[in-house]
Write an enzyme that holds these catalytic residues in place. Structure first.
Site, PDB file in Angstrom:
ATOM      1  N   ARG A  82      -1.934   9.290  11.356  1.00  0.00           N
ATOM      2  CA  ARG A  82      -2.063   8.664  10.044  1.00  0.00           C
ATOM      3  C   ARG A  82      -1.343   7.329  10.071  1.00  0.00           C
ATOM      4  O   ARG A  82      -0.169   7.260  10.437  1.00  0.00           O
ATOM      5  CB  ARG A  82      -1.467   9.526   8.928  1.00  0.00           C
ATOM      6  CG  ARG A  82      -1.612   8.823   7.563  1.00  0.00           C
ATOM      7  CD  ARG A  82      -1.191   9.651   6.371  1.00  0.00           C
ATOM      8  NE  ARG A  82      -1.603   8.966   5.136  1.00  0.00           N
ATOM      9  CZ  ARG A  82      -1.962   9.564   4.022  1.00  0.00           C
ATOM     10  NH1 ARG A  82      -1.937  10.882   3.945  1.00  0.00           N
ATOM     11  NH2 ARG A  82      -2.330   8.868   2.961  1.00  0.00           N
ATOM     12  N   GLU A 114      -0.867  18.221  16.759  1.00  0.00           N
ATOM     13  CA  GLU A 114       0.305  17.339  16.823  1.00  0.00           C
ATOM     14  C   GLU A 114       0.105  16.216  15.806  1.00  0.00           C
ATOM     15  O   GLU A 114      -0.938  15.546  15.800  1.00  0.00           O
ATOM     16  CB  GLU A 114       0.449  16.729  18.231  1.00  0.00           C
ATOM     17  CG  GLU A 114       0.786  17.741  19.299  1.00  0.00           C
ATOM     18  CD  GLU A 114       2.147  18.401  19.070  1.00  0.00           C
ATOM     19  OE1 GLU A 114       3.057  17.747  18.536  1.00  0.00           O
ATOM     20  OE2 GLU A 114       2.273  19.597  19.431  1.00  0.00           O
ATOM     21  N   LEU A 153     -19.536  10.578  22.894  1.00  0.00           N
ATOM     22  CA  LEU A 153     -18.472  10.782  21.905  1.00  0.00           C
ATOM     23  C   LEU A 153     -19.136  11.147  20.588  1.00  0.00           C
ATOM     24  O   LEU A 153     -20.168  10.566  20.238  1.00  0.00           O
ATOM     25  CB  LEU A 153     -17.682   9.475  21.726  1.00  0.00           C
ATOM     26  CG  LEU A 153     -16.759   9.368  20.511  1.00  0.00           C
ATOM     27  CD1 LEU A 153     -15.489  10.187  20.739  1.00  0.00           C
ATOM     28  CD2 LEU A 153     -16.383   7.913  20.219  1.00  0.00           C
ATOM     29  N   SER A 166      -2.885  14.677   2.633  1.00  0.00           N
ATOM     30  CA  SER A 166      -3.866  14.264   1.623  1.00  0.00           C
ATOM     31  C   SER A 166      -5.193  15.034   1.687  1.00  0.00           C
ATOM     32  O   SER A 166      -6.271  14.430   1.683  1.00  0.00           O
ATOM     33  CB  SER A 166      -4.123  12.746   1.704  1.00  0.00           C
ATOM     34  OG  SER A 166      -2.925  12.021   1.552  1.00  0.00           O
ATOM     35  N   HIS A 212     -10.310  -3.245   3.188  1.00  0.00           N
ATOM     36  CA  HIS A 212     -11.306  -2.254   3.628  1.00  0.00           C
ATOM     37  C   HIS A 212     -12.250  -2.886   4.646  1.00  0.00           C
ATOM     38  O   HIS A 212     -12.579  -2.285   5.664  1.00  0.00           O
ATOM     39  CB  HIS A 212     -12.112  -1.724   2.442  1.00  0.00           C
ATOM     40  CG  HIS A 212     -11.273  -0.961   1.464  1.00  0.00           C
ATOM     41  ND1 HIS A 212     -10.348  -0.032   1.858  1.00  0.00           N
ATOM     42  CD2 HIS A 212     -11.202  -0.994   0.102  1.00  0.00           C
ATOM     43  CE1 HIS A 212      -9.758   0.482   0.785  1.00  0.00           C
ATOM     44  NE2 HIS A 212     -10.254  -0.093  -0.286  1.00  0.00           N
ATOM     45  N   ASP A 244      -5.248   4.830   6.768  1.00  0.00           N
ATOM     46  CA  ASP A 244      -4.625   4.486   5.488  1.00  0.00           C
ATOM     47  C   ASP A 244      -3.910   3.140   5.558  1.00  0.00           C
ATOM     48  O   ASP A 244      -3.441   2.734   6.614  1.00  0.00           O
ATOM     49  CB  ASP A 244      -3.634   5.609   5.101  1.00  0.00           C
ATOM     50  CG  ASP A 244      -3.229   5.532   3.643  1.00  0.00           C
ATOM     51  OD1 ASP A 244      -3.946   4.894   2.839  1.00  0.00           O
ATOM     52  OD2 ASP A 244      -2.175   6.108   3.300  1.00  0.00           O
ATOM     53  N   ARG A 289      -7.843  -5.887  -2.389  1.00  0.00           N
ATOM     54  CA  ARG A 289      -7.858  -4.635  -1.614  1.00  0.00           C
ATOM     55  C   ARG A 289      -9.120  -4.499  -0.765  1.00  0.00           C
ATOM     56  O   ARG A 289      -9.083  -4.012   0.367  1.00  0.00           O
ATOM     57  CB  ARG A 289      -7.769  -3.428  -2.573  1.00  0.00           C
ATOM     58  CG  ARG A 289      -6.450  -3.303  -3.310  1.00  0.00           C
ATOM     59  CD  ARG A 289      -6.489  -2.096  -4.247  1.00  0.00           C
ATOM     60  NE  ARG A 289      -6.821  -0.876  -3.527  1.00  0.00           N
ATOM     61  CZ  ARG A 289      -5.947  -0.136  -2.867  1.00  0.00           C
ATOM     62  NH1 ARG A 289      -4.673  -0.461  -2.863  1.00  0.00           N
ATOM     63  NH2 ARG A 289      -6.337   0.947  -2.234  1.00  0.00           N
TER      64      ARG A 289
HETATM   65  C1  IPE Z   1      -6.324   9.353   2.322  1.00  0.00           C
HETATM   66  O1  IPE Z   1      -5.781   8.152   1.895  1.00  0.00           O
HETATM   67  C2  IPE Z   1      -7.818   9.271   2.327  1.00  0.00           C
HETATM   68  C3  IPE Z   1      -8.402   8.325   3.255  1.00  0.00           C
HETATM   69  C4  IPE Z   1      -7.771   7.644   4.193  1.00  0.00           C
HETATM   70  C5  IPE Z   1      -9.809   8.154   3.123  1.00  0.00           C
HETATM   71  P1  IPE Z   1      -5.326   7.938   0.375  1.00  0.00           P
HETATM   72  O2  IPE Z   1      -4.749   6.577   0.312  1.00  0.00           O
HETATM   73  O3  IPE Z   1      -6.431   8.252  -0.541  1.00  0.00           O
HETATM   74  O4  IPE Z   1      -4.203   9.070   0.223  1.00  0.00           O
HETATM   75  P2  IPE Z   1      -3.003   9.205  -0.808  1.00  0.00           P
HETATM   76  O5  IPE Z   1      -3.591   9.063  -2.167  1.00  0.00           O
HETATM   77  O6  IPE Z   1      -2.036   8.103  -0.506  1.00  0.00           O
HETATM   78  O7  IPE Z   1      -2.417  10.561  -0.528  1.00  0.00           O
HETATM   79  C1  IPE Z   2      -7.332   3.645   3.141  1.00  0.00           C
HETATM   80  O1  IPE Z   2      -6.616   2.573   2.636  1.00  0.00           O
HETATM   81  C2  IPE Z   2      -8.807   3.563   2.850  1.00  0.00           C
HETATM   82  C3  IPE Z   2      -9.287   4.544   1.868  1.00  0.00           C
HETATM   83  C4  IPE Z   2      -8.583   5.456   1.274  1.00  0.00           C
HETATM   84  C5  IPE Z   2     -10.683   4.458   1.516  1.00  0.00           C
HETATM   85  P1  IPE Z   2      -6.127   2.552   1.138  1.00  0.00           P
HETATM   86  O2  IPE Z   2      -7.182   1.959   0.291  1.00  0.00           O
HETATM   87  O3  IPE Z   2      -5.664   3.895   0.723  1.00  0.00           O
HETATM   88  O4  IPE Z   2      -4.900   1.550   1.221  1.00  0.00           O
HETATM   89  P2  IPE Z   2      -3.474   1.745   0.546  1.00  0.00           P
HETATM   90  O5  IPE Z   2      -2.981   3.083   0.978  1.00  0.00           O
HETATM   91  O6  IPE Z   2      -3.681   1.650  -0.917  1.00  0.00           O
HETATM   92  O7  IPE Z   2      -2.654   0.633   1.100  1.00  0.00           O
HETATM   93 MG    MG Z   3      -3.929   4.894   0.774  1.00  0.00          MG
END
Ligand code: IPE
Ligand code: IPE
Ligand code: MG
Length: 247
Positions: free
Chosen positions: A189, A208, A132, A197, A38, A21, A34
């Site tokens: 995380r 853990e 793996l 999530s 990614h 995340d 954004r």
């Molecule tokens: C969780 O991240 C899903 C992934 C990392 C793919 P999100 O960014 O979607 O989660 P929330 O919305 O903050 O809970």
């Molecule tokens: C995680 O990063 C990737 C996916 C959920 C696909 P985010 O896109 O959720 O990035 P933030 O949480 O908005 O910073």
């Molecule tokens: Mg996110």
């Protein structure tokens, strides 16, 4: 001593799950779109896969796209799906050479055709690899997985393949997408968010949990080693007392 040297190689977690995340916030902090975040996050996926394979961790499960992520703007969803196809195609040979098995958990059938095709090719090509297993949680949510399991169990009961008295914790887990994978021992995380999530709710019962204050694109091998060192310092009691563990 480096974190790598501090790891007890005989007590490695067999399965590490990761909620990758913070890509969007990482990019925003750099005044970038954004999607740039990614793309940059793919590098961290490569690093954690390499590190896990080198160490001898058996499974990693990476949360790449949740069922709820469809609610994002179409532009971002499309970019993520394209990135997935491109990455699987580009990295497939290297995965294969490194004896890494690609697997996917989630509602794969509902993914766009190109994504599904690239994934299936990757899974097929690497199916006999043994070092793996890289599980991608894609179009995944835990409540979806559990609901699907319940549906299939109900069908088996209706068809007299399963009787309700025989349903145990173990039997239930064989209906999940993770049936061949041990429960994760460690969940990481990134991004500072402290929530699950909708990820592996059943499987995380005794995992853990580690919440890191860094965005996913900044995650690297050193971060992974440090997380494992901290994991090994924790006392996993599984309901027992600390004293019982020592005797
Ligand atoms: C969780 O991240 C899903 C992934 C990392 C793919 P999100 O960014 O979607 O989660 P929330 O919305 O903050 O809970
Ligand atoms: C995680 O990063 C990737 C996916 C959920 C696909 P985010 O896109 O959720 O990035 P933030 O949480 O908005 O910073
Ligand atoms: Mg996110």
């Amino acid at each position: 001593m480096s974190f790598f040297d501090q790891i007890d190689k005989s007590r490695l977690p067999k399965h590490v799950a990761v909620i990758m995340d913070g890509n969007g916030r990482w990019a925003k902090a750099k005044n970038m779109p954004r999607v740039f975040g990614h793309r940059s996050g793919v590098k961290s996926v490569k690093l954690i896969s390499e590190a896990a394979a080198e160490l001898g961790v058996d499974h990693i499960t990476l949360y790449a796209f949740s069922t709820e992520n469809w609610k994002r703007p179409a532009f971002e969803v499309n970019a993520l799906m394209t990135l997935l196809v491109d990455t699987v195609r580009k990295e497939l040979n290297s995965l294969h050479e490194n004896n890494i098995k690609l697997n996917a958990i989630g509602d794969i059938e509902s993914l766009p055709e190109a994504t599904k095709k690239a994934l299936k090719e990757g899974i097929e090509k690497t199916k006999n690899n043994s070092r793996l297993t890289l599980n991608l949680a894609l179009n995944y949510s835990s409540r979806w997985e559990i609901t699907e399991a319940a549906k299939r169990m109900a069908i088996d009961v209706k068809n007299n393949v399963l009787s309700p008295e025989d349903i145990t914790d173990h039997v239930f887990s064989t209906y999940l997408k993770t049936k061949d994978i041990p429960d994760p021992e460690l969940l990481i995380r990134t991004s500072g968010e402290k929530r699950i999530s909708n990820f592996l709710l059943w499987q995380l019962a005794y995992t853990e949990l580690m919440f890191l204050d860094m965005y996913w694109p900044d995650f690297n091998k050193e971060t992974f080693y440090e997380a494992i060192v901290h994991f090994q310092q924790r006392e996993r009691r599984f309901g027992k007392t600390g004293e019982q563990l020592k005797s």
